[in-house]
Motif scaffolding. Sequence first.
Motif, mmCIF file in Angstrom:
data_model
loop_
_atom_site.group_PDB
_atom_site.id
_atom_site.type_symbol
_atom_site.label_atom_id
_atom_site.label_comp_id
_atom_site.label_asym_id
_atom_site.label_seq_id
_atom_site.Cartn_x
_atom_site.Cartn_y
_atom_site.Cartn_z
ATOM 1 N N ALA A 62 -9.990 -0.797 15.227
ATOM 2 C CA ALA A 62 -9.455 0.239 14.344
ATOM 3 C C ALA A 62 -10.613 0.936 13.646
ATOM 4 O O ALA A 62 -11.514 0.268 13.117
ATOM 5 N N VAL A 63 -10.586 2.253 13.641
ATOM 6 C CA VAL A 63 -11.569 3.062 12.916
ATOM 7 C C VAL A 63 -10.792 3.793 11.827
ATOM 8 O O VAL A 63 -9.860 4.546 12.130
ATOM 9 N N PHE A 64 -11.155 3.553 10.581
ATOM 10 C CA PHE A 64 -10.397 4.096 9.458
ATOM 11 C C PHE A 64 -10.856 5.502 9.103
ATOM 12 O O PHE A 64 -12.059 5.793 9.098
ATOM 13 N N SER A 65 -9.885 6.358 8.801
ATOM 14 C CA SER A 65 -10.183 7.758 8.477
ATOM 15 C C SER A 65 -10.959 7.851 7.160
ATOM 16 O O SER A 65 -10.893 6.955 6.307
ATOM 17 N N ALA A 70 -11.834 6.563 1.517
ATOM 18 C CA ALA A 70 -12.057 7.009 0.140
ATOM 19 C C ALA A 70 -11.105 6.283 -0.815
ATOM 20 O O ALA A 70 -11.525 5.817 -1.883
ATOM 21 N N ARG A 71 -9.833 6.160 -0.422
ATOM 22 C CA ARG A 71 -8.856 5.458 -1.273
ATOM 23 C C ARG A 71 -9.156 3.968 -1.347
ATOM 24 O O ARG A 71 -9.130 3.376 -2.415
ATOM 25 N N LYS A 72 -9.447 3.351 -0.212
ATOM 26 C CA LYS A 72 -9.673 1.900 -0.166
ATOM 27 C C LYS A 72 -10.951 1.501 -0.898
ATOM 28 O O LYS A 72 -11.007 0.438 -1.516
ATOM 29 N N PRO A 77 -15.546 -1.286 -2.753
ATOM 30 C CA PRO A 77 -16.611 -0.420 -2.239
ATOM 31 C C PRO A 77 -17.158 -0.838 -0.870
ATOM 32 O O PRO A 77 -17.752 -0.030 -0.175
ATOM 33 N N LYS A 78 -16.933 -2.094 -0.471
ATOM 34 C CA LYS A 78 -17.425 -2.574 0.823
ATOM 35 C C LYS A 78 -16.346 -2.557 1.906
ATOM 36 O O LYS A 78 -16.508 -3.182 2.955
ATOM 37 N N TYR A 79 -15.251 -1.838 1.662
ATOM 38 C CA TYR A 79 -14.184 -1.770 2.661
ATOM 39 C C TYR A 79 -14.790 -1.243 3.968
ATOM 40 O O TYR A 79 -15.469 -0.220 3.983
ATOM 41 N N PRO A 80 -14.579 -1.937 5.087
ATOM 42 C CA PRO A 80 -15.245 -1.555 6.342
ATOM 43 C C PRO A 80 -14.704 -0.245 6.930
ATOM 44 O O PRO A 80 -13.527 0.076 6.772
#
Length: 164
Positions: A62-65, A70-72, A77-80
């Motif tokens: 999964a590649v997050f948008s 930005a929200r996560k 701050p280290k959300y992959p």
Amino acid sequence: MNKGITSCVLCALCIMQDASASSLDSETEIRHVIEQFRVSIINKDKAVFSSLFFNENIPFIAVFSEEMLARKRIENPKYPAAVDFSQFGPPVKMLSGDKAEEEKIWNIKVQTDGHLASVHFNYSDHVSARKRAWGTESWSLVKVDSDWKITSVSFTVTEVEGEK
């Protein structure tokens, strides 16, 4: 001499027609795999779902948008930016839980030579009839004997705001 050229042209046309028909058959078979994938999620049919993959250890990335990151990253701050979900077990683990799930799929594009294939499509993920996330998805497949098997899955994810 003209008969020789005519024979070569006819032979080439026959080969091209066979290749085109084979490619069309493969695309139909691959679209059937996509439908089996979709329906097995709805039915939580672990046997069918598992049978669609080359093995239990395929990459499932999964590649997050940017919008989702930005929200996560406000909370973490280290959300992959990307995660290979295969590290958490085989893909069939997606079918756990009691809530109704569905992956809606559209804008399907298939490329194949009859042995290898790539599939790209848009999707939206729904839980209990509520849209949870959406993005694009890409599969690699190989034909093993007479069956198409998914060898890798990559997808982008944008969560619907307010969903977790």
